[in-house]
Scaffold this motif. Structure first.
Motif, PDB file in Angstrom:
ATOM      1  N   MET A   1      29.483  59.082  53.606  1.00 37.65           N
ATOM      2  CA  MET A   1      29.427  57.659  53.322  1.00 37.65           C
ATOM      3  C   MET A   1      30.700  56.983  53.824  1.00 37.65           C
ATOM      4  SD  MET A   1      28.651  55.750  49.732  1.00 37.65           S
ATOM      5  CE  MET A   1      30.223  55.151  49.177  1.00 37.65           C
ATOM      6  N   ILE A   2      30.535  55.840  54.456  1.00 35.74           N
ATOM      7  CA  ILE A   2      31.669  55.095  54.992  1.00 35.74           C
ATOM      8  C   ILE A   2      32.147  54.105  53.935  1.00 35.74           C
ATOM      9  CG2 ILE A   2      32.443  53.521  56.811  1.00 35.74           C
ATOM     10  CD1 ILE A   2      29.968  54.656  58.457  1.00 35.74           C
ATOM     11  N   LYS A   3      33.412  54.239  53.582  1.00 33.46           N
ATOM     12  CA  LYS A   3      34.023  53.342  52.597  1.00 33.46           C
ATOM     13  C   LYS A   3      34.971  52.401  53.339  1.00 33.46           C
ATOM     14  CE  LYS A   3      37.414  53.406  48.889  1.00 33.46           C
ATOM     15  NZ  LYS A   3      38.466  54.193  48.279  1.00 33.46           N
ATOM     16  N   ILE A   4      34.928  51.116  52.988  1.00 32.65           N
ATOM     17  CA  ILE A   4      35.847  50.134  53.567  1.00 32.65           C
ATOM     18  C   ILE A   4      36.800  49.690  52.460  1.00 32.65           C
ATOM     19  CG2 ILE A   4      36.084  47.926  54.775  1.00 32.65           C
ATOM     20  CD1 ILE A   4      34.327  49.814  56.362  1.00 32.65           C
ATOM     21  N   ARG A   5      38.082  49.692  52.784  1.00 33.34           N
ATOM     22  CA  ARG A   5      39.087  49.271  51.809  1.00 33.34           C
ATOM     23  C   ARG A   5      40.169  48.463  52.508  1.00 33.34           C
ATOM     24  NH1 ARG A   5      43.605  51.974  52.924  1.00 33.34           N
ATOM     25  NH2 ARG A   5      43.558  54.129  53.629  1.00 33.34           N
ATOM     26  N   GLY A   6      41.021  47.867  51.722  1.00 32.65           N
ATOM     27  CA  GLY A   6      42.129  47.098  52.266  1.00 32.65           C
ATOM     28  C   GLY A   6      43.228  47.998  52.810  1.00 32.65           C
ATOM     29  N   PRO A  58      44.515  44.695  58.079  1.00 33.96           N
ATOM     30  CA  PRO A  58      43.191  45.182  58.444  1.00 33.96           C
ATOM     31  C   PRO A  58      42.374  45.774  57.281  1.00 33.96           C
ATOM     32  CG  PRO A  58      44.868  46.714  59.201  1.00 33.96           C
ATOM     33  CD  PRO A  58      45.587  45.528  58.624  1.00 33.96           C
ATOM     34  N   PHE A  59      41.088  45.871  57.548  1.00 36.13           N
ATOM     35  CA  PHE A  59      40.168  46.603  56.695  1.00 36.13           C
ATOM     36  C   PHE A  59      40.110  48.009  57.280  1.00 36.13           C
ATOM     37  CE2 PHE A  59      38.421  42.229  57.087  1.00 36.13           C
ATOM     38  CZ  PHE A  59      38.790  41.780  55.830  1.00 36.13           C
ATOM     39  N   VAL A  60      40.128  49.005  56.419  1.00 32.48           N
ATOM     40  CA  VAL A  60      40.210  50.400  56.850  1.00 32.48           C
ATOM     41  C   VAL A  60      38.922  51.120  56.454  1.00 32.48           C
ATOM     42  CG1 VAL A  60      41.509  52.543  56.544  1.00 32.48           C
ATOM     43  CG2 VAL A  60      42.726  50.354  56.628  1.00 32.48           C
TER      44      VAL A  60
END
Length: 157
Positions: A1-6, A58-60
């Protein structure tokens, strides 16, 4: 699963590695060796890079805790950086990051998204409804590189 974080300050080196290796391994298909070396030099200025990442915030993207991509969205709709780890291309990371950026832009009231897009990334951006506004040549560390100013209206679905 791809998680997007700060972004976190401790991400700077991992993001440099993605930037560097993606340009050197993927963008080299469309640019000369001299051009990719100018774009992603062997000896970056760590302070300049850290300051750049801090400024674009960016969003990581992560998979199981491993950083596999990043992008950003500035308040005026500019997507300044958009890179996916060269070993993880074609696994939906770019799509997930772009969907995240577009949703974030909608939440912020962005009316127009735009970016300076490499020859390599142009087809990806086109799949998300971006159109070429202008073809340009930029000079970077003495090398001339062709890219495209692309934009997309925020109301496109």
């Amino acid at each position: 699963m791809i998680k997007i974080r700060g972004y976190k300050e401790s991400d700077a080196n991992a993001l440099w590695a993605i930037f560097y290796h993606t340009i050197r391994n993927i963008n080299v298909r469309d640019y000369s060796q001299a051009q990719v070396e100018a774009w992603a030099p062997d000896s970056p200025d760590a302070e300049v890079w850290t300051n750049k990442m801090r400024s674009i915030s960016p969003f990581v993207a992560e998979i199981e805790g491993k950083i596999v991509g990043y992008t950003d969205l500035q308040n005026d709709g500019l997507i300044d950086h958009f890179f996916c780890h060269y070993e993880y291309q074609g696994k939906g990371i770019g799509r997930r990051l772009m969907e995240y950026v577009l949703a974030e832009g909608q939440a912020r009231g962005v009316k127009r998204f735009y970016s300076e897009v490499s020859i390599t990334a142009r087809p990806f951006y086109e799949r998300f409804g971006f159109k070429v506004i202008e073809e340009q040549v930029v000079t970077l560390r003495g090398q001339k590189l062709k890219n495209f100013v692309m934009e997309r209206n925020a109301t496109i679905k």
